[in-house]
Design a protein around this motif. Structure first.
Motif, PDB file in Angstrom:
ATOM      1  N   MET A  17       0.771  -1.159   0.021  1.00 34.10           N
ATOM      2  CA  MET A  17       0.056  -0.025  -0.141  1.00 34.10           C
ATOM      3  C   MET A  17       1.038   1.186  -0.084  1.00 34.10           C
ATOM      4  O   MET A  17       0.669   1.995  -0.944  1.00 34.10           O
ATOM      5  N   LEU A  18       1.812   1.076   0.682  1.00 31.06           N
ATOM      6  CA  LEU A  18       2.715   2.451   0.810  1.00 31.06           C
ATOM      7  C   LEU A  18       3.570   2.591  -0.332  1.00 31.06           C
ATOM      8  O   LEU A  18       3.662   3.653  -0.992  1.00 31.06           O
ATOM      9  N   GLN A  19       4.067   1.390  -1.169  1.00 35.99           N
ATOM     10  CA  GLN A  19       4.487   1.563  -2.531  1.00 35.99           C
ATOM     11  C   GLN A  19       3.347   2.067  -3.381  1.00 35.99           C
ATOM     12  O   GLN A  19       3.763   2.955  -4.323  1.00 35.99           O
ATOM     13  N   CYS A  20       2.301   1.506  -3.518  1.00 37.66           N
ATOM     14  CA  CYS A  20       1.400   1.956  -4.409  1.00 37.66           C
ATOM     15  C   CYS A  20       0.899   3.548  -4.339  1.00 37.66           C
ATOM     16  O   CYS A  20       0.995   4.217  -5.218  1.00 37.66           O
ATOM     17  N   TYR A  21       0.862   3.930  -2.927  1.00 38.30           N
ATOM     18  CA  TYR A  21       0.548   5.403  -2.771  1.00 38.30           C
ATOM     19  C   TYR A  21       1.794   6.253  -3.138  1.00 38.30           C
ATOM     20  O   TYR A  21       1.482   7.371  -3.687  1.00 38.30           O
ATOM     21  N   GLY A  22       2.762   5.740  -2.862  1.00 37.90           N
ATOM     22  CA  GLY A  22       3.918   6.648  -3.485  1.00 37.90           C
ATOM     23  C   GLY A  22       4.100   6.677  -5.013  1.00 37.90           C
ATOM     24  O   GLY A  22       4.290   7.938  -5.392  1.00 37.90           O
ATOM     25  N   GLU A  23       3.657   5.479  -5.599  1.00 35.48           N
ATOM     26  CA  GLU A  23       3.733   5.959  -7.272  1.00 35.48           C
ATOM     27  C   GLU A  23       2.475   6.724  -7.648  1.00 35.48           C
ATOM     28  O   GLU A  23       2.767   7.492  -8.367  1.00 35.48           O
ATOM     29  N   LEU A  24       1.509   6.472  -6.961  1.00 35.06           N
ATOM     30  CA  LEU A  24       0.304   7.420  -7.413  1.00 35.06           C
ATOM     31  C   LEU A  24       0.384   8.643  -7.150  1.00 35.06           C
ATOM     32  O   LEU A  24      -0.300   9.499  -7.799  1.00 35.06           O
ATOM     33  N   HIS A  25       1.077   9.006  -5.774  1.00 39.43           N
ATOM     34  CA  HIS A  25       1.043  10.350  -5.368  1.00 39.43           C
ATOM     35  C   HIS A  25       2.246  11.259  -5.337  1.00 39.43           C
ATOM     36  O   HIS A  25       2.415  12.117  -4.587  1.00 39.43           O
TER      37      HIS A  25
ATOM     38  N   TRP B  85      -3.645  -1.251  -9.081  1.00 37.93           N
ATOM     39  CA  TRP B  85      -2.188  -1.240  -9.029  1.00 37.93           C
ATOM     40  C   TRP B  85      -1.509  -2.522  -8.920  1.00 37.93           C
ATOM     41  O   TRP B  85      -0.469  -2.906  -9.546  1.00 37.93           O
ATOM     42  N   MET B  86      -2.337  -3.494  -8.170  1.00 43.95           N
ATOM     43  CA  MET B  86      -1.632  -4.642  -7.783  1.00 43.95           C
ATOM     44  C   MET B  86      -1.698  -5.676  -8.906  1.00 43.95           C
ATOM     45  O   MET B  86      -0.633  -6.338  -9.394  1.00 43.95           O
ATOM     46  N   TYR B  87      -2.637  -5.455  -9.842  1.00 47.98           N
ATOM     47  CA  TYR B  87      -2.670  -6.136 -10.926  1.00 47.98           C
ATOM     48  C   TYR B  87      -1.570  -5.882 -11.808  1.00 47.98           C
ATOM     49  O   TYR B  87      -1.105  -6.779 -12.705  1.00 47.98           O
ATOM     50  N   LYS B  88      -1.296  -4.393 -11.878  1.00 48.27           N
ATOM     51  CA  LYS B  88      -0.315  -4.024 -12.718  1.00 48.27           C
ATOM     52  C   LYS B  88       1.009  -4.810 -12.248  1.00 48.27           C
ATOM     53  O   LYS B  88       1.839  -4.847 -13.154  1.00 48.27           O
ATOM     54  N   GLN B  89       1.197  -4.671 -11.214  1.00 49.94           N
ATOM     55  CA  GLN B  89       2.426  -5.405 -10.606  1.00 49.94           C
ATOM     56  C   GLN B  89       2.754  -6.704 -11.096  1.00 49.94           C
ATOM     57  O   GLN B  89       3.662  -7.461 -11.403  1.00 49.94           O
TER      58      GLN B  89
END
Length: 327
Positions: free
Chosen positions: A92-100, A195-199
């Motif tokens: 979640m932290l990684q996802c938020y970082g990439e999106l924001h 985002w998870m599906y993209k990973q």
């Protein structure tokens, strides 16, 4: 073909209707096929071949792509991620970082990383990965304690670069606070899922590439190809090719023909000295073997990467011989 697996997927269309699709795994005479069909359209083949492992990689990659496009399986559970748990919170932290990520700060951090990598003569990702810089630019730490909460930014990295990096982040403002527990609540479920599906899509695509490279390495080597030709064929660094060969050797593949071709010009005395050094010093670390066999003066005159490759090839032969002797 006999259908051994079947699932239905659904996705809402722009006009509110539901688009339906079917995914199936079929088999006939040892040939596997993964088929995807949307509505009344003709089925598209994601994979066809004899390898179960390659079939499953293609199957999972295709699912990740379609679920990233908004399709949901009627029979759930494929590739789903559970929200909750330490591993999930990290993602979640990684996802938020990439999106924001704040683009201006990210570019400043990337320029700092570039200069640092040049000055230290090392790869930029060893200084800090893009994912790490995205998170830093999204959360904007101002203190040592805050910076150390960024996943992957450990004490060793902090001792080397912490103060320099904070001098950059302190020049920017932020709207969020530390600690970062709020991310689990603020991160939109749909955005996190996509985002998870993209990973997963990227990971399975990389798995497919590695499988294809494996087949090319094996066929090329056993048809009489050289390391130089293999490097040209795969367009990979020779060190990475050696890594792959060593891994394949542990899986039981025989590279003796390649070793013989590559070391055909090696004097027997050199090979015997390497062999004896392996017996005495072990074969895990190559640097002491390199120094003992070639000497400090010779090392200055020769290309180190060439010598290391020769040692790795001899080591493959040595380990196989030791294993056979033990049996």
């Amino acid at each position: 073909m006999q259908i051994v697996f079947l699932n239905t997927f659904e996705k809402p269309s722009d006009n509110g209707a539901i688009v339906s699709a079917k995914l199936s795994i079929c088999e006939r005479d040892g040939i596997w096929a993964v088929l995807w069909s949307e509505g009344s359209q003709e089925a598209v083949s994601w994979f066809e071949g004899t390898s179960w492992q390659e079939m499953m990689i293609g199957f999972r990659h295709g699912i990740a792509v379609k679920m990233g496009e908004g399709y949901t399986p009627v029979v759930d559970g494929m590739l789903e991620e559970k929200r909750g748990g330490a591993g999930s919170f990290l993602s979640m932290l990684q996802c938020y970082g990439e999106l924001h990520a704040k683009q201006e700060l990210f570019e400043a951090l990337r320029e700092w990383r570039r200069k640092k990598a040049v000055s230290e003569k090392r790869s930029a990702y060893l200084v800090a990965t893009n994912r790490m810089l995205w998170m830093i630019s999204a959360f904007v730490p101002f203190t040592n304690e805050e910076l150390l909460q960024i996943p992957g930014w450990g004490s060793q990295k902090h001792a080397l670069y912490g103060q320099e990096l904070l001098e950059i982040t302190l020049q920017y403002s932020r709207e969020t606070e530390f600690p970062l527990k709020w991310v689990a609540e603020k991160l939109e479920a749909s955005a996190y899922r996509q985002w998870m599906y993209k990973q997963k899509e990227a990971r399975y695509k990389n798995d497919m590439i590695r499988q294809q490279q494996k087949k090319r390495i094996l066929s090329f080597v056993f048809e009489g190809g050289s390391m130089e030709e293999l490097q040209s064929e795969l367009e990979l660094p020779r060190r990475e090719i050696m890594d792959r060969i060593e891994q394949l050797e542990t899986e039981g593949y025989d590279f003796e023909p390649l070793i013989a071709r590559e070391l055909a010009d090696m004097p027997d005395t050199e090979r015997e000295l390497i062999w004896e050094t392996f017996r005495q010093a072990g074969d895990r670390y190559l640097k002491p073997v390199l120094q003992r066999v070639y000497g400090e003066d010779s090392l200055k005159e020769k290309q180190m990467d060439v010598l290391y490759e020769r040692l790795r090839l001899v080591r493959l032969h040595y380990r196989k011989s030791v294993k056979q002797t033990a049996v």
